[in-house]
Design a protein around this motif. Structure first.
Motif, PDB file in Angstrom:
ATOM      1  N   ALA A 246       2.909   3.361 -12.638  1.00 52.55           N
ATOM      2  CA  ALA A 246       2.696   3.622 -11.513  1.00 52.55           C
ATOM      3  C   ALA A 246       3.554   4.563 -10.796  1.00 52.55           C
ATOM      4  O   ALA A 246       3.186   5.761 -10.263  1.00 52.55           O
ATOM      5  CB  ALA A 246       2.330   2.368 -10.612  1.00 52.55           C
TER       6      ALA A 246
ATOM      7  N   LYS B 114       0.688  -1.197  -0.082  1.00 51.42           N
ATOM      8  CA  LYS B 114       0.147  -0.121   0.063  1.00 51.42           C
ATOM      9  C   LYS B 114       0.779   1.186  -0.028  1.00 51.42           C
ATOM     10  O   LYS B 114       2.021   1.315   0.628  1.00 51.42           O
ATOM     11  CB  LYS B 114      -0.787   0.117   1.190  1.00 51.42           C
ATOM     12  CG  LYS B 114      -2.017  -0.766   1.253  1.00 51.42           C
ATOM     13  CD  LYS B 114      -3.055  -0.735   2.472  1.00 51.42           C
ATOM     14  CE  LYS B 114      -4.444  -1.468   2.503  1.00 51.42           C
ATOM     15  NZ  LYS B 114      -5.210  -0.981   3.287  1.00 51.42           N
ATOM     16  N   ARG B 115       0.363   2.454  -0.413  1.00 54.47           N
ATOM     17  CA  ARG B 115       0.987   3.632  -0.485  1.00 54.47           C
ATOM     18  C   ARG B 115       0.712   4.180   0.803  1.00 54.47           C
ATOM     19  O   ARG B 115      -0.331   3.770   1.454  1.00 54.47           O
ATOM     20  CB  ARG B 115       0.270   4.567  -1.558  1.00 54.47           C
ATOM     21  CG  ARG B 115       0.661   4.069  -2.886  1.00 54.47           C
ATOM     22  CD  ARG B 115      -0.211   5.016  -3.977  1.00 54.47           C
ATOM     23  NE  ARG B 115      -1.626   4.844  -3.647  1.00 54.47           N
ATOM     24  CZ  ARG B 115      -2.336   5.608  -4.370  1.00 54.47           C
ATOM     25  NH1 ARG B 115      -2.166   6.445  -5.216  1.00 54.47           N
ATOM     26  NH2 ARG B 115      -3.919   5.402  -3.931  1.00 54.47           N
TER      27      ARG B 115
ATOM     28  N   VAL C 223       5.608   2.264  -2.182  1.00 52.55           N
ATOM     29  CA  VAL C 223       4.642   1.582  -1.550  1.00 52.55           C
ATOM     30  C   VAL C 223       5.429   0.925  -0.236  1.00 52.55           C
ATOM     31  O   VAL C 223       6.362   0.714  -0.438  1.00 52.55           O
ATOM     32  CB  VAL C 223       3.805   0.503  -2.432  1.00 52.55           C
ATOM     33  CG1 VAL C 223       3.037   1.205  -3.438  1.00 52.55           C
ATOM     34  CG2 VAL C 223       4.901  -0.441  -2.940  1.00 52.55           C
TER      35      VAL C 223
ATOM     36  N   ALA D  69       4.932   4.776  -8.126  1.00 54.06           N
ATOM     37  CA  ALA D  69       4.596   5.136  -6.762  1.00 54.06           C
ATOM     38  C   ALA D  69       5.602   4.390  -5.825  1.00 54.06           C
ATOM     39  O   ALA D  69       5.802   3.303  -5.907  1.00 54.06           O
ATOM     40  CB  ALA D  69       3.176   5.073  -6.347  1.00 54.06           C
TER      41      ALA D  69
ATOM     42  N   ASP E  60      -2.790   5.185   1.378  1.00 56.34           N
ATOM     43  CA  ASP E  60      -3.686   4.272   1.438  1.00 56.34           C
ATOM     44  C   ASP E  60      -3.738   3.534   2.844  1.00 56.34           C
ATOM     45  O   ASP E  60      -4.722   3.227   3.502  1.00 56.34           O
ATOM     46  CB  ASP E  60      -3.325   2.907   0.415  1.00 56.34           C
ATOM     47  CG  ASP E  60      -3.566   3.210  -0.988  1.00 56.34           C
ATOM     48  OD1 ASP E  60      -4.291   4.110  -1.188  1.00 56.34           O
ATOM     49  OD2 ASP E  60      -2.768   2.848  -1.685  1.00 56.34           O
TER      50      ASP E  60
ATOM     51  N   ARG F 124       9.584   1.081  -4.788  1.00 57.38           N
ATOM     52  CA  ARG F 124       9.116   2.177  -5.619  1.00 57.38           C
ATOM     53  C   ARG F 124       8.603   1.235  -6.967  1.00 57.38           C
ATOM     54  O   ARG F 124       9.128   0.204  -7.291  1.00 57.38           O
ATOM     55  CB  ARG F 124       9.966   2.865  -6.466  1.00 57.38           C
ATOM     56  CG  ARG F 124       9.421   4.097  -7.194  1.00 57.38           C
ATOM     57  CD  ARG F 124      10.141   5.084  -7.832  1.00 57.38           C
ATOM     58  NE  ARG F 124       9.815   6.034  -8.608  1.00 57.38           N
ATOM     59  CZ  ARG F 124       9.245   7.091  -8.201  1.00 57.38           C
ATOM     60  NH1 ARG F 124       9.212   7.467  -6.810  1.00 57.38           N
ATOM     61  NH2 ARG F 124       8.668   7.969  -8.812  1.00 57.38           N
ATOM     62  N   LEU F 125       7.071   1.161  -7.115  1.00 57.54           N
ATOM     63  CA  LEU F 125       6.582   0.352  -8.176  1.00 57.54           C
ATOM     64  C   LEU F 125       6.904   1.034  -9.555  1.00 57.54           C
ATOM     65  O   LEU F 125       7.440   2.033  -9.972  1.00 57.54           O
ATOM     66  CB  LEU F 125       5.062   0.804  -8.070  1.00 57.54           C
ATOM     67  CG  LEU F 125       4.132  -0.033  -6.786  1.00 57.54           C
ATOM     68  CD1 LEU F 125       2.801   0.389  -7.081  1.00 57.54           C
ATOM     69  CD2 LEU F 125       4.647  -1.376  -6.776  1.00 57.54           C
TER      70      LEU F 125
END
Length: 231
Positions: free
Chosen positions: A89, A50-51, A93, A91, A54, A84-85
């Motif tokens: 994405a 999850k970020r 997480v 992002a 989230d 990092r995704l």
């Protein structure tokens, strides 16, 4: 199951925080995950990464500063990691390490034990992940009678693949090409139907729960849960 993973824990780091100074392994475990919100962070990551935003949604009672501190501590303890995704994405997480995933039966057992605590729950938040944990707690594999059921549970923007088998209920955030049925609802409604506090028919008639696909599969799926599992 044994994991070929060793936490990169520096016990001197733990020594700078509050600790029990007790040689018992229970105390040593609580030195790592006994701070407030720590195990709930683990709960929120059991079903996938999850970020930060989230995690904030799932833990609205934790301030950003406290949540950041817990994440740093759990990262230092090797319970979770930040990555990092890849694009698109791109992002950052947080996800549990194999070492952190070993806490799953601990969180599961606490959830089952806590379900026996009486008291009003009206108005208290129920995160999507805690709802999934409740489903795992109430799931009775003996009721499948050998039949495997594959459904999608959509709770707002969050979705899970729920595979009910004689060996257990597998819940994971992943797409399903051809599910038997899609169940669209909210955590409050789902909690009521799964726990037996509300009938599926009532939830359907009110529009609080919507089925896309085979209604018979959904009906059978909801018969796989029982509060007797808490005994």
């Amino acid at each position: 199951m044994r994991f070929p993973y060793r936490p990169r824990l520096d016990w001197e780091t733990v020594a700078t925080r509050r600790r029990y100074d007790d040689a018992c392994t229970v105390a040593r475990a609580l030195d790592l995950v006994g701070e407030r919100w720590a195990l709930l962070v683990v709960r929120e990551l059991l079903f996938g990464p999850k970020r930060f935003t989230d995690l904030r949604t799932g833990l609205p009672g934790a301030s950003p500063n406290v949540l950041s501190q817990r994440l740093r501590e759990l990262d230092e303890a090797g319970v979770l990691r930040r990555r990092r995704l890849p694009p698109p994405a791109a992002a950052w997480v947080y996800e549990l390490t194999p070492y952190g995933h070993q806490l799953e039966p601990v969180v599961f057992a606490l959830g089952k034990w806590g379900a026996q605590v009486s008291g009003p729950l009206d108005g208290r938040p129920l995160s999507v992940d805690s709802m999934m944990l409740a489903m795992r707690t109430l799931y009775d594999p003996a009721r499948t009678r050998g039949v495997v059921t594959d459904v999608v549970v959509e709770l707002g923007e969050d979705g899970f693949r729920a595979t009910a088998t004689p060996d257990g209920l597998r819940l994971v955030r992943e797409p399903v090409d051809r599910p038997d049925v899609v169940i669209r609802t909210d955590t409050t409604t789902l909690s009521g139907v799964v726990s037996g506090g509300r009938t599926l028919t009532e939830a359907l008639d009110s529009g609080d729960l919507v089925l896309v696909g085979d209604d018979a599969v959904a009906t059978r799926f909801f018969t796989l849960f029982s509060r007797e599992r808490l005994a």
